[in-house]
Design an enzyme around this catalytic site. Structure first.
Site, PDB file in Angstrom:
ATOM      1  N   ASP A 210      10.266  -1.879  40.593  1.00  0.00           N
ATOM      2  CA  ASP A 210       9.245  -1.616  39.583  1.00  0.00           C
ATOM      3  C   ASP A 210       9.774  -0.804  38.407  1.00  0.00           C
ATOM      4  O   ASP A 210       9.268  -0.885  37.313  1.00  0.00           O
ATOM      5  CB  ASP A 210       8.035  -0.909  40.208  1.00  0.00           C
ATOM      6  CG  ASP A 210       8.442   0.293  41.066  1.00  0.00           C
ATOM      7  OD1 ASP A 210       9.634   0.671  41.017  1.00  0.00           O
ATOM      8  OD2 ASP A 210       7.582   0.846  41.770  1.00  0.00           O
TER       9      ASP A 210
ATOM     10  N   ASP B  13      10.374  -2.213  48.386  1.00  0.00           N
ATOM     11  CA  ASP B  13      10.059  -0.809  48.146  1.00  0.00           C
ATOM     12  C   ASP B  13       8.965  -0.412  49.116  1.00  0.00           C
ATOM     13  O   ASP B  13       8.221  -1.260  49.593  1.00  0.00           O
ATOM     14  CB  ASP B  13       9.486  -0.633  46.738  1.00  0.00           C
ATOM     15  CG  ASP B  13      10.564  -0.640  45.693  1.00  0.00           C
ATOM     16  OD1 ASP B  13      11.682  -0.242  46.024  1.00  0.00           O
ATOM     17  OD2 ASP B  13      10.274  -1.044  44.558  1.00  0.00           O
TER      18      ASP B  13
ATOM     19  N   ASP C 124      15.609  -0.674  38.033  1.00  0.00           N
ATOM     20  CA  ASP C 124      15.684  -1.687  39.089  1.00  0.00           C
ATOM     21  C   ASP C 124      16.137  -3.041  38.550  1.00  0.00           C
ATOM     22  O   ASP C 124      16.441  -3.951  39.318  1.00  0.00           O
ATOM     23  CB  ASP C 124      14.299  -1.872  39.748  1.00  0.00           C
ATOM     24  CG  ASP C 124      13.942  -0.698  40.648  1.00  0.00           C
ATOM     25  OD1 ASP C 124      14.873  -0.066  41.167  1.00  0.00           O
ATOM     26  OD2 ASP C 124      12.749  -0.427  40.822  1.00  0.00           O
TER      27      ASP C 124
HETATM   28  P1  ATP Z   1       9.678   3.557  46.542  1.00  0.00           P
HETATM   29  O1  ATP Z   1      11.078   3.447  46.081  1.00  0.00           O
HETATM   30  O2  ATP Z   1       9.421   3.024  47.883  1.00  0.00           O
HETATM   31  O3  ATP Z   1       8.670   3.167  45.522  1.00  0.00           O
HETATM   32  P2  ATP Z   1       9.168   6.250  45.928  1.00  0.00           P
HETATM   33  O4  ATP Z   1       8.017   5.979  45.071  1.00  0.00           O
HETATM   34  O5  ATP Z   1       9.082   7.399  46.866  1.00  0.00           O
HETATM   35  O6  ATP Z   1       9.534   5.086  46.854  1.00  0.00           O
HETATM   36  P3  ATP Z   1      10.550   7.200  43.678  1.00  0.00           P
HETATM   37  O7  ATP Z   1       9.394   6.952  42.826  1.00  0.00           O
HETATM   38  O8  ATP Z   1      11.922   6.907  43.188  1.00  0.00           O
HETATM   39  O9  ATP Z   1      10.441   6.420  45.021  1.00  0.00           O
HETATM   40  O10 ATP Z   1      10.471   8.711  44.131  1.00  0.00           O
HETATM   41  C1  ATP Z   1      11.541   9.340  44.765  1.00  0.00           C
HETATM   42  C2  ATP Z   1      11.167  10.732  45.144  1.00  0.00           C
HETATM   43  O11 ATP Z   1      10.937  11.491  43.974  1.00  0.00           O
HETATM   44  C3  ATP Z   1       9.882  10.834  45.932  1.00  0.00           C
HETATM   45  O12 ATP Z   1      10.099  10.741  47.304  1.00  0.00           O
HETATM   46  C4  ATP Z   1       9.360  12.197  45.566  1.00  0.00           C
HETATM   47  O13 ATP Z   1       9.952  13.165  46.382  1.00  0.00           O
HETATM   48  C5  ATP Z   1       9.858  12.366  44.151  1.00  0.00           C
HETATM   49  N1  ATP Z   1       8.808  12.035  43.191  1.00  0.00           N
HETATM   50  C6  ATP Z   1       8.103  10.906  43.111  1.00  0.00           C
HETATM   51  N2  ATP Z   1       7.243  10.934  42.103  1.00  0.00           N
HETATM   52  C7  ATP Z   1       7.383  12.100  41.500  1.00  0.00           C
HETATM   53  C8  ATP Z   1       6.785  12.753  40.377  1.00  0.00           C
HETATM   54  N3  ATP Z   1       5.859  12.143  39.650  1.00  0.00           N
HETATM   55  N4  ATP Z   1       7.193  13.978  40.058  1.00  0.00           N
HETATM   56  C9  ATP Z   1       8.144  14.572  40.778  1.00  0.00           C
HETATM   57  N5  ATP Z   1       8.753  14.055  41.821  1.00  0.00           N
HETATM   58  C10 ATP Z   1       8.387  12.843  42.199  1.00  0.00           C
END
Ligand code: ATP
Length: 870
Positions: free
Chosen positions: A612, A335, A616
């Site tokens: 996480d 990730d 997943d």
């Molecule tokens: P990784 O998979 O590397 O951890 P990530 O944290 O960006 O990446 P997700 O947490 O699935 O992956 O988030 C996907 C997308 O959702 C983000 O790129 C963002 O645009 C949106 N996002 C993340 N957190 C929030 C939140 N708390 N509220 C609204 N949208 C969010």
């Protein structure tokens, strides 16, 4: 007390359990913990030290020896003599010594594994005296108020007080694998089956969606799980493929050797050169010499010690086989957020249609509605010192509002909401509704590509917003978009309906710096022949910018980035063709991870995958090494992992792979040492028995094999990693533990040891001067093995190039074992017991010279191998 918790109102329960909305006080919780005991299912009995000691006698080998001791004591009676206790006594002492050593090693290993279990134990978020704390689940007591969110495992039996979109998966208890919708509504039927008690949560189940506050009503063995746990409480140990393989090798050798021992016994009897007793003892010695009885135990210890070391470096191994697999890892899929980056989000840019974009961006000219949305549509809270706590993406906005003085801490504490749909990485949106002018205002934030598609907006604005999004993403910013709508009422179970038809507010860009150590770790991966792959929910352009910075994508490698949507359009065949050329997957949903793992596995690669979130879990399970996140990971994802990182850091995975390689190397060295030593002893006895010589007494073999060999074997198991360990290609799992050539080297080393012992016997005067000759052979065989151990310290590099102080255990073992060997010869009563003689100085020099030859022989082998492999 009426136990039908589901039939009663939550307020009554809080009162009945003497708790309150702000939870128990720390004092009260402590008292309850003392009274009721920890919130744990009983684990069955633990082995005591004495139990471990007696277990050492479960080995067939030991009984052969005890039998031998008895026979050697009473056999002279058969021939009309007196019972003879010397041999018997020595055998028994050796057996006891061996059992004591085994007990020490095994209890150490067990303690290491126990400590790890503690570290991997689940936690719980509990309200104590109004503060939200994270404590080990075992410290929960009845009456505790806990907070649950998607991915948490339910840490006790609970009654839900208040919840939002809560779903719990209860298959462990009810067998029903589809998550059940839960809420705080009381259930009328007292006899409702567990699956229908929708206002309850049970220990051992897990939250897959939403969040809740709940009160603990039962803990430990009083829970529903406790009721059925009595038959689950087994402490079965897991064995690794390598342990199984070595067990097999050990068994095959044992059976073969027993056959040979019987044959030798028959041969000696036929040739009538020895008495029955001596013939018997020689056969027993041969069996002891050849059976690698300590091998499996040493490997277990090396694995356990390795696990402890890894834990010290931030990687907690949850399943023993993972230690072995780690070393062979060929692909690490990771990730981005938090693992490759620091997960320290800071808002650095805001953009709305009406505001002029500015470099600092933070606040100037921005529509107040934007801050309204930022303020309400947020899931972080403030701790006692007004620091925001929660997901970094969420806290970034609150920090921004506080530091720019746009909102005060009290405002944040006093927020109320009329409805919500929590964030999940499938929707990539999060929603909060507030009361507004007698109706409802819904604020939505999320990934711009998703949110923009849910907004009613002019084509011009859409194009401009997309352009701004792209520009921010190119600077490696994580971009979130905000939108809102006013409605009369909303059905929060229908997310699509609620989060559609929005009015666009603006974009916010956050920086999440790469972890400095991640860059170095990626470089290590490349040298070590490991392919790094980044998988992220973030925007493709953001992902590419960060991947390029980290070195995952580079100009001189042809790998590219694709999005989850592009992945979905690819068939399995397309993916098989391309998977090696894709370095970054952006905007992926968790289920894409399983496809990526499967594609690499079809290529025969050993894949590690991080995760996480609750979704997943399947990918973590199907990967060869599922890696969970200790800090940000959900319980469910940790439960599905083979390894959990205490620091959520990519670099730790790479360190763990290095450790895995080291452990494998060391097991290889240890086994090679033990088998070569055994081969040396067997060959020496076989050859001299056929010649009709008495090279060694059976007790000598026992001594060498069960006492002096043990220390170098263990020391080789804890050797430091070789310098170039991360410069080699990953080990192919398909290659056997010992290749044909390696077996050849084992036999060759054994033959060299046997030859040296026989030469020593001849120099010492042979059968003419039996006692001195035997002493020289005994010393030479024992010490040459110690010198061999020094040579085995590296299978490739010269022992002469090693630094003394980096190999302390090895030298300790070397000198310790040598000292034990000297004691046998220098202390007169022991010397007599072993039927040995004192040597003159020339004979000592000759012995040492012969042993040095052993080291030169091994170094010669390595030199030849290095030249051939050049
Ligand atoms: P990784 O998979 O590397 O951890 P990530 O944290 O960006 O990446 P997700 O947490 O699935 O992956 O988030 C996907 C997308 O959702 C983000 O790129 C963002 O645009 C949106 N996002 C993340 N957190 C929030 C939140 N708390 N509220 C609204 N949208 C969010």
């Amino acid at each position: 007390m009426n136990k039908a918790w589901h039939t009663r109102n939550q307020k009554d329960i809080i009162k009945e359990l003497n708790s309150s909305e702000t939870g128990l006080t720390a004092q009260e919780a402590k008292q309850r913990l003392e009274k009721d005991g920890p919130n744990k299912l009983s684990e069955g009995k633990k082995r005591t030290l004495l139990g471990i000691f007696f277990a050492q006698f479960g080995d067939l080998m030991i009984w052969v020896l005890i039998g031998a001791a008895i026979v050697s004591a009473v056999a002279p009676l058969l021939e009309g003599g007196h019972p003879e206790f010397t041999d018997a006594a020595i055998i028994l002492v050796v057996v006891l010594l061996n059992a004591v050593l085994g007990t020490i090693q095994e209890s150490k290993a067990e303690a290491a594994l126990d400590a790890l279990k503690q570290m991997a134990a689940p936690g719980a978020k509990v309200l104590r005296g109004g503060n939200l704390l994270k404590i080990p689940a075992s410290e929960l007591v009845v009456g505790d108020i806990i907070s649950l969110e998607a991915g948490d495992s339910v840490p006790a039996d609970i009654r839900i007080i208040e919840s939002a979109s809560l779903k719990i998966e209860e298959s462990a208890l009810t067998g029903e694998s589809v998550p059940v919708d839960k809420s705080s509504v009381t259930i009328g039927d007292e006899k409702a089956p567990l699956g229908d008690r929708l206002c309850m949560g049970f220990l051992g189940t897990s939250v897959t969606y939403g969040r809740a506050t709940a009160i603990v009503v039962e803990t430990g063995m009083n829970t529903q799980m406790g009721a059925i746990a009595s038959h689950l409480a087994s402490t079965e140990k897991e064995t690794t493929p390598l342990q199984k393989k070595l067990n097999q090798i050990s068994n095959i050798i044992s059976i073969g050797v027993l056959g040979i021992a019987v044959l030798v016994f028959a041969l000696i009897m036929l040739s009538k050169t020895e008495k029955v007793n001596d013939a018997f003892m020689t056969s027993v010695a041969l069996a002891v010499a050849a059976i690698p009885e300590g091998m499996v135990a040493v490997v277990t210890i090396v694995l356990a010690m390795g696990m402890r070391r890894m834990a010290g470096r931030g990687a907690i191994i949850r399943r023993l086989p993972a230690v072995e697999t780690l070393g062979s890892t060929q692909v690490i899929c990771s990730d981005k957020t938090g693992t490759l980056t620091q997960n320290k989000m800071t808002v650095v840019k805001l953009w709305t249609e009406r505001s002029t974009p500015s470099e600092k961006g933070v606040g100037d000219n921005v529509d107040p509605l934007f801050f309204e949305a930022m303020f309400h549509c947020n899931d972080s809270r403030l701790d006692d010192s007004n620091n925001p706590i929660g997901d970094p993406t969420e806290t970034a906005f609150i920090t921004h509002l506080l530091t720019t003085n746009l909102r005060k801490a009290e405002d944040i504490r006093n927020r109320t909401r009329a409805g919500e749909i929590p964030f999940d990485s499938e929707r990539k949106l999060s929603t909060v509704a507030i009361k507004h002018n007698g109706a409802m205002r819904i604020f939505v934030k999320g990934a711009p590509d998703v949110l923009l598609s849910r907004c009613k907006m002019s084509a011009g604005l859409q194009v401009e917003a997309e352009k701004q999004n792209e520009e921010m993403a190119k600077k490696a910013l994580r971009v979130l978009a905000y939108g809102y709508k006013d409605v009369e009422k909303a059905d929060f179970n229908n997310a699509y309906e609620v989060e559609n038809g929005l009015t666009f507010i603006g974009l916010a860009g956050m920086i999440d710096p790469a972890r400095p150590e991640a860059k170095a770790a990626i470089a290590v991966c490349r040298k070590a022949g490991i392919v790094p792959v980044m998988i992220t929910g973030d925007h493709k352009i953001t992902a590419v910018a960060i991947a390029t910075d980290l070195g995952i994508l580079s100009a001189n490698d042809s790998r590219r980035a694709i999005t989850g949507a592009e992945l979905e359009l690819m068939s399995e065949a397309d993916l098989d063709r391309d998977v090696e050329h894709i370095g970054v997957y952006a905007r992926v949903a968790p289920e894409h991870k399983s496809r990526i793992v499967a594609a690499w596995q079809r290529k025969g690669k050993i894949v590690s995958m991080t995760g996480d979130g609750v979704n997943d879990a399947p990918a973590l399970k199907s990967a060869d090494i599922g890696v969970g996140m200790g800090i940000t990971g959900t319980d469910v994802s940790k439960g599905a992992s083979d390894m959990v990182l205490t620091d959520d850091n990519f670099a730790t995975i790479v360190t763990a792979v290095g450790e895995g390689r080291r452990i494998f190397d060391n097991i290889h060295k240890t086994v090679r040492f033990l088998l070569s030593s055994n081969a040396g002893e067997v060959l020496a006895i076989l050859i001299t028995t056929l010649l009709g010589w008495k090279l060694l007494l059976p007790v000598h073999i026992l001594w060498i094999n069960l006492v002096t060999d043990t220390f170098p074997a263990l020391a080789l198991g804890v050797e430091p990693a070789e310098k170039d360990i991360m410069e080699r290609k990953p080990r192919d799992q398909k290659t056997p533990f010992f290749t044909g050539r390696e077996w050849g080297r084992v036999v060759l080393t054994g033959a060299a040891e046997a030859t040296l012992a026989i030469i020593a016997f001849i120099i010492g005067g042979g059968t003419e001067n039996q006692s001195v000759a035997m002493t020289m052979a005994f010393l030479t065989l024992a010490l040459s093995q110690l010198f061999a151990a020094v040579g085995f310290q590296s299978e490739r590099h010269s022992a002469f190039s090693m630094r003394f102080k980096e190999h302390k255990p090895l030298w300790l073992a070397f000198f310790g074992s040598a000292l034990l060997q000297l004691v046998v010869i220098l202390v007169p009563p022991i010397r007599d017991l072993f039927e040995l003689s004192m040597l003159d100085w020339l004979q000592w020099v000759q012995v040492v010279a012969l042993c040095l030859l052993m080291l030169l022989f091994i170094e010669g082998q390595k030199l030849v191998a290095r030249i051939i492999n050049k």
